[in-house]
Design an enzyme around this catalytic site. Structure first.
Site, PDB file in Angstrom:
ATOM      1  N   THR A 173     -24.632  -7.395 -34.486  1.00 41.70           N
ATOM      2  CA  THR A 173     -25.264  -8.568 -33.862  1.00 41.70           C
ATOM      3  C   THR A 173     -25.855  -9.431 -34.967  1.00 41.70           C
ATOM      4  OG1 THR A 173     -25.836  -7.237 -31.924  1.00 41.70           O
ATOM      5  CG2 THR A 173     -26.950  -9.355 -32.159  1.00 41.70           C
ATOM      6  N   LYS A 180     -23.904 -13.072 -27.328  1.00 44.64           N
ATOM      7  CA  LYS A 180     -24.632 -11.799 -27.490  1.00 44.64           C
ATOM      8  C   LYS A 180     -26.147 -12.059 -27.598  1.00 44.64           C
ATOM      9  CE  LYS A 180     -26.023  -7.718 -28.681  1.00 44.64           C
ATOM     10  NZ  LYS A 180     -26.231  -6.650 -27.717  1.00 44.64           N
ATOM     11  N   LYS A 217     -35.103  -8.210 -34.832  1.00 48.85           N
ATOM     12  CA  LYS A 217     -34.127  -9.025 -35.593  1.00 48.85           C
ATOM     13  C   LYS A 217     -33.391  -9.976 -34.649  1.00 48.85           C
ATOM     14  CE  LYS A 217     -30.239  -7.148 -35.786  1.00 48.85           C
ATOM     15  NZ  LYS A 217     -29.009  -7.091 -35.001  1.00 48.85           N
TER      16      LYS A 217
END
Ligand code: NAP
Length: 294
Positions: free
Chosen positions: A101, A176, A244
């Site tokens: 990701t 995503k 993150k």
């Protein structure tokens, strides 16, 4: 099962997600070479038929499709663009599939680098945690050319049952991040509701019952929600990785001029949780942060 002379696959990054994903590729019969920064994690893959590569460049030189599954943008850049990285070894006509990701900007940077070697690129991050990775039921969100996806579909299908082409390069990464935005909100909302339920003297089981009976019910409450009630924070998706992702959502929001004030507040909660020493616990451990009073 893929024949032993099917496309040769290289897999880089054998963490919580990468290890079970790579094992599916090996079990499906694809010739597979793996590499991990911490060499000890390669061992279980050798037992299901994979070979060990010396470096990302070495793995790429032997592969038709190279898959990366590492942590964050700087890590995938180190593995692909750094010394002895994928770019040094990748063959003309091969494909790099990044399943980590990362930001759409990182995906576009990697795709640009691949064109210098006449190689193709697909961003293909996944929805689903350790359980779906182990069961081979991940949802894969692809960004790139339809023809690149079709070349990769046989190997991707060993890891996931639903593959969605989101658009061109970077769109898989953008979709995503939007999906994990919803997950972060769900986790933060459930944790705050649970805190309120407990402090109001209610039984948390009643909270689960009513959520299950609601129009916004989700299997998530019975797995992650029930785990939060029992204070089980064994790591399936590390809190540092969700933090993150929240940072990357903020970056993307800035680029596309989207205001995300609620997501910003949730990012602050994750930042506090990480600073308090919970980086490697599951993301559901934000409950502990709320309980101590942020
Ligand atoms: P993880 O368990 O922390 O594993 C990270 C992997 O990346 C390890 O193999 C690690 O190597 C490698 N790595 C990190 N930095 C590196 C560097 N600079 N150079 C080389 N290798 C490096 O993470 P994960 O849970 O598998 O997640 C991987 C990716 O998938 C992340 O982008 C995450 O956000 C995403 N994701 C995770 C989940 C989940 O539920 N866990 C679900 C969907 C998506 P070492 O073994 O040497 O540390």
């Amino acid at each position: 099962m893929a024949s032993s002379n099917g496309p040769r696959i290289g897999f880089l990054g054998l963490g919580t997600m990468g290890a079970p994903m790579a094992a599916h590729i090996a079990r499906a019969g694809f010739p597979l070479t793996v590499w991990n920064r911490t060499a000890a994690k390669v061992e279980p893959l050798l037992r299901v038929g994979a070979k060990s590569g010396k470096s990302p460049a070495h793995v790429a030189a032997e592969a038709d499709v190279v898959i990366t599954m590492v942590s964050q943008p700087t890590d995938v850049e180190a593995v692909v663009l750094g010394p002895d990285g994928v770019l040094d070894g990748i063959k003309s006509g091969a494909v790099l599939v990044d399943m980590s990701t990362v930001s759409p900007a990182t995906s576009r940077k990697l795709a640009g680098a691949m064109t210098t070697k006449q190689a193709e690129f697909l961003d293909a991050p996944v929805v689903g945690s350790k359980g779906p990775a182990t069961e081979g039921t991940l949802v894969i969100l692809a960004g790139g050319l339809p023809s690149t996806l079709e070349r990769c579909r046989p190997v991707l299908s060993t890891m996931g049952k639903t593959i969605i082409l989101a658009g061109g390069v970077g769109m898989g990464s953008a979709l995503k991040l939007a999906t994990n935005l919803m997950l972060a909100h769900l986790a933060a909302g459930f944790a705050e509701g649970l805190l309120l339920v407990q402090r109001a003297g209610l039984d948390p089981k009643r909270y689960l019952e009513v959520l299950e009976a609601s129009t916004f019910r989700s299997p998530w409450y019975q797995t992650k929600g029930a785990g939060m009630i029992k204070r089980e924070f064994a790591t399936h998706f590390a809190l540092k990785h969700m933090h993150k992702d929240l940072r990357l959502m903020g970056e993307l929001a800035g680029e596309v001029n989207a205001a995300l004030p609620v997501t910003q507040a949730i990012e602050a909660l994750f930042a506090q949780s990480e600073a308090a020493g919970r980086a490697d616990l599951d993301y559901s451990a934000i409950l502990a942060q709320l309980e101590q009073g942020t």
